[in-house]
Scaffold this active site. Structure first.
Site, short mmCIF file in Angstrom:
data_model
loop_
_atom_site.label_atom_id
_atom_site.label_comp_id
_atom_site.label_asym_id
_atom_site.label_seq_id
_atom_site.Cartn_x
_atom_site.Cartn_y
_atom_site.Cartn_z
CG HIS A 1 -10.36 -3.47 7.58
ND1 HIS A 1 -9.44 -4.05 8.61
CD2 HIS A 1 -11.33 -4.25 7.56
CE1 HIS A 1 -9.80 -5.29 8.97
NE2 HIS A 1 -10.99 -5.23 8.35
CG LEU B 1 -0.81 -5.18 10.73
CD1 LEU B 1 -0.46 -6.64 10.23
CD2 LEU B 1 -2.01 -4.94 10.07
CE LYS B 2 2.56 0.30 19.31
NZ LYS B 2 3.26 -0.31 20.25
CG ASN C 1 -2.20 -0.93 1.04
OD1 ASN C 1 -3.08 -0.38 0.07
ND2 ASN C 1 -2.39 -2.15 1.70
C1 GAR Z 1 -3.32 -4.96 3.74
O1 GAR Z 1 -4.03 -5.71 2.98
C2 GAR Z 1 -4.15 -3.89 4.66
O2 GAR Z 1 -5.37 -3.68 4.16
C3 GAR Z 1 -3.98 -5.02 5.75
O3 GAR Z 1 -2.94 -5.38 5.91
C4 GAR Z 1 -2.29 -5.60 4.58
C5 GAR Z 1 -0.92 -4.88 4.40
O4 GAR Z 1 -0.07 -5.12 3.24
N1 GAR Z 1 -4.34 -4.06 7.10
C6 GAR Z 1 -5.31 -4.67 7.91
O5 GAR Z 1 -5.67 -5.56 8.00
C7 GAR Z 1 -5.41 -3.48 9.26
N2 GAR Z 1 -6.73 -3.82 9.96
P1 GAR Z 1 0.67 -3.94 2.80
O6 GAR Z 1 2.07 -3.96 3.96
O7 GAR Z 1 1.43 -4.95 1.67
O8 GAR Z 1 0.36 -2.77 2.62
#
Ligand code: GAR
Length: 189
Positions: A103, A84-85, A16
């Site tokens: 999300h 994720l914190k 992202n």
């Molecule tokens: C992504 O899918 C994001 O939406 C999710 O973790 C992944 C991270 O990927 N986030 C959550 O679940 C938050 N509650 P990335 O590090 O490749 O962006």
């Protein structure tokens, strides 16, 4: 017009974050620039992405260190991109500006404490929903509970696995929605 300064907080691969950086290069994001990347995981690949793009980046596991860097950089918007914190009430209050999160589901489905990353897609498949997607929302003290900014739907296929679904939700929804939300918020204020 002065560009808004964005800090991106990550914990992992940073796809992202990469989508945001690419959107800046392509001109999809015109009103903001990523000035700072912070990871709460020392070996997050996203830190390498920041390095490659010449963006100042740090590993901090402590909210006070994060806040110091954010204040030092005069950050206007904090973007949680796979961070994720759960941020504390104090952090949210002390920063005082907008904090947004991506999300990987259509909130209020498959979200809240403990429901993140691949788990979200496992739960969606287990439940048997036919449509999922991604949500960008403001962050408050309730996990995934802040006001919704934007959502995009993704259809589930009969042969999807959590991994194929995760990849499609990223490609079709997350990587489009998050850069667009950053631009929209930045040009508004
Ligand atoms: C992504 O899918 C994001 O939406 C999710 O973790 C992944 C991270 O990927 N986030 C959550 O679940 C938050 N509650 P990335 O590090 O490749 O962006």
């Amino acid at each position: 017009m002065l560009k808004k300064k964005v800090a991106v907080l990550i914990s992992g691969g940073g796809t992202n974050l990469q989508a945001i950086i690419d959107a800046e290069v392509k001109g999809i994001i015109k009103s903001a620039e990523v000035d700072l990347v912070i990871s709460n995981k020392e070996h997050a690949f996203g830190l390498k992405r920041a390095e490659k793009s010449g963006i100042e980046h740090y590993y901090f596991n402590d909210e006070n260190h994060m806040l110091d860097a954010i204040k030092k950089h005069n950050i206007d918007i904090v973007v949680l991109a796979g961070f994720l914190k759960i941020l504390s009430k104090d952090f949210i209050k002390s920063f005082g500006g907008p904090i947004i999160n991506i999300h990987p589901s259509l909130i209020p489905s498959f979200c809240g404490k403990g429901c993140y990353g691949i788990k979200v897609h496992q739960e969606a498949l287990k439940y048997g929903v036919k449509v999922t997607g991604a949500t960008v929302h403001y962050v408050n003290e309730i996990p995934d509970g802040g006001e919704i900014i934007a959502q995009k739907a993704v259809y589930i296929k009969d042969d999807d696995t959590p991994e194929t679904l995760q990849k499609r939700v990223m490609e079709e929804a997350e990587w489009v929605l998050l850069p667009q939300a950053i631009e929209d918020i930045s040009k508004e204020g």
